[in-house]
Write a protein that holds these residues in place. Sequence first.
Motif, short mmCIF file in Angstrom:
data_model
loop_
_atom_site.label_atom_id
_atom_site.label_comp_id
_atom_site.label_asym_id
_atom_site.label_seq_id
_atom_site.Cartn_x
_atom_site.Cartn_y
_atom_site.Cartn_z
N GLY A 213 0.33 5.33 -11.08
CA GLY A 213 1.24 4.26 -10.74
C GLY A 213 2.33 4.70 -9.78
N LEU A 214 2.90 5.88 -9.98
CA LEU A 214 3.95 6.37 -9.09
C LEU A 214 3.42 6.62 -7.68
N VAL A 215 2.21 7.18 -7.58
CA VAL A 215 1.62 7.40 -6.26
C VAL A 215 1.39 6.08 -5.54
N ALA A 216 0.82 5.11 -6.25
CA ALA A 216 0.56 3.81 -5.63
C ALA A 216 1.86 3.09 -5.28
N LEU A 217 2.86 3.19 -6.15
CA LEU A 217 4.14 2.51 -5.88
C LEU A 217 4.85 3.12 -4.68
N VAL A 223 4.50 1.84 3.03
CA VAL A 223 3.71 1.00 3.95
C VAL A 223 4.43 -0.30 4.23
N ALA A 224 4.99 -0.91 3.17
CA ALA A 224 5.68 -2.18 3.35
C ALA A 224 6.97 -2.03 4.14
N ALA A 242 3.56 -4.84 -6.74
CA ALA A 242 3.68 -5.37 -8.10
C ALA A 242 2.67 -4.71 -9.04
N GLN A 243 1.44 -4.52 -8.58
CA GLN A 243 0.44 -3.88 -9.42
C GLN A 243 0.81 -2.43 -9.72
N ALA A 244 1.33 -1.73 -8.70
CA ALA A 244 1.73 -0.34 -8.92
C ALA A 244 2.92 -0.26 -9.86
N ALA A 245 3.90 -1.14 -9.69
CA ALA A 245 5.06 -1.13 -10.57
C ALA A 245 4.66 -1.45 -12.01
N VAL A 323 1.23 11.35 1.33
CA VAL A 323 2.57 11.91 1.14
C VAL A 323 3.07 11.63 -0.27
N ALA A 324 2.76 10.45 -0.79
CA ALA A 324 3.14 10.14 -2.16
C ALA A 324 2.46 11.07 -3.15
#
Length: 587
Positions: A213-217, A223-224, A242-245, A323-324
């Motif tokens: 989740g942290l990597v995706a968030l 990106v945004a 939202a999905q990552a959070a 990078v995340a």
Amino acid sequence: MAAVPLRFHEGLIMMIFGILSALLSIALPIVLVVWAVRHFGNRTGGQRNDARSVRRFFQYLLLFGLLIVATVGLSELLGLPFQEAALAGDDRSALARALTFSLFGIPMFLLLAAWSRRHLTRDPDEVDSIGWGFYLTVAPLTALVVAMFALHDVVASVLTGDTFDWPATARFVVWAAVWLVHWTVSHRMLDAVRRQAQLVIGSLIGLGTSVAGLVALLGSSVVALVGTDTTNLLVEPQHPIAQAAATVVVGVPVWIVYWLRTWSTADRTALWFAYVLPVGVGGSLVLAVVGASIAVYQLLVWLLGDPSSTQAVQHFEGTPTAVACVVVGVVSWWYHREVLAGAALGRTEVTRVYEYLMAGIALLAAAVGVTLVVVALVESLIPVAEVELGTSVVNSLLSGVTLLLVGGPLWWVFWRRIERVAHADGPEELGSPTRRIYLFVLFGLGGIAAVVAVLVAAFFGIQGALQGGFDAQVVRDMRIPVAILLATGAISGYHWAVYRDDRSRLPAPEARLGARYVLLVGAPDPALVGAVEHRTGARVDLWTRADGQAGPWVVDDVVAAVQASPTPALTVVAGPAGLETVGMLRP
């Protein structure tokens, strides 16, 4: 949103009953055979224990199945009023299933649970049985996973601004309550050793979900923020932020409950170190190395190679996620390293395992880099006549250089630290089991890779010679196995030189005196076993005296008794008057 819970329940029901039927089909013949062998092979004893084992197997397996049925039925029944008829499908079928599971599953589960409770209160052996421990491990973990999925749907619906997911809320409340009850019962009725399986699996689930989740968030946020359109951070079709959070909100509490508040402060057992070292430290470093390799590779290709797109936005599309991975991996690695440092005082085998593990991961990345560089050099020297699918020669070379730039310095840092300690401590470090295992694992893996590479290269060479001659195209086909052979040969050769140098610096082994097997009988003292084994080289077992007459252990006295023993096996009994020794011989 209403169709998702319905499909989820249908899939869950099919999965649960499929697992139960598979378990029954596999386990029932085994149980019957074992029971028959024990029953008819030895009719004079153990019949009651055999019967209770079979009873417990079916009892707790049925209890787990009824728990799933009752919980699914209740959560479906509570969620059906909130589902839209257009999305719910056949309402009568769903209602019939929910009523069946609730009206019949819940009473049957409660009756079987009450019957099991009577057995647990009357029979002390019931609490220590494998069946009861298995149930209290699988049941809360199953409830935890389902509750996590349900909470994810609830949080995602809130963050995206969609219609609030009431069916998922009902599902979360029911399954969370089931988890809480079983978590409390397991905490009260299982000792620390028997709870380890639940704690390690729960910690893995929490850590993996939190990291993902942290990597995706972090990646989707970057990106945004750097994109041209920053007005729709949460309302894109897939809602990545939202999905990552929601994944972070679900995973972090699980990790806190299972690891931070519970298992991190528990006894440092082998399973505890198995979680912290390979998963916490090793897995985090692998995540960081992979992310750094991807980011550096994309940068080098953009600057020096052949990018797939001339637009930077498209070319660096996956760089924020890479990078995340580096950021999250480094933070996770640092945290678990600090936990490990607090558990190990001084330089112990735990410290050595950590350093050799880090060096091994970095060495693997560098070895792959060497392999890719050799492959790219062969491709550049022998161009192919036909067009091949894949990356260009320049990009292949840059991928190898990237892994060398990432893995090489990291390996050098850890290996230099290890070698400094080896030269300073001398025999203690050179003769450590961790160092020997590390060297022999490299020899073994290198030998296997070399044998496979030789066979593959020989196949390509013989095939090319039979088809038309040993030409440049055959050499090109052999580039990958030859590159693997060169890389593994270099690594094995270097570490073989290290191993020979270690042997030359170790003192000659002294003659081993005394017993080779020692049975200690007295007060429980796990540290005593390790100390006697380390100082004598004997295999040591410790049994506890049941008469309460055990005297105190003194390590020096035990070691002296073992070394003075004229027999290969020795029993040492710690009594009120001191140590009593009994020499033993095989008949």
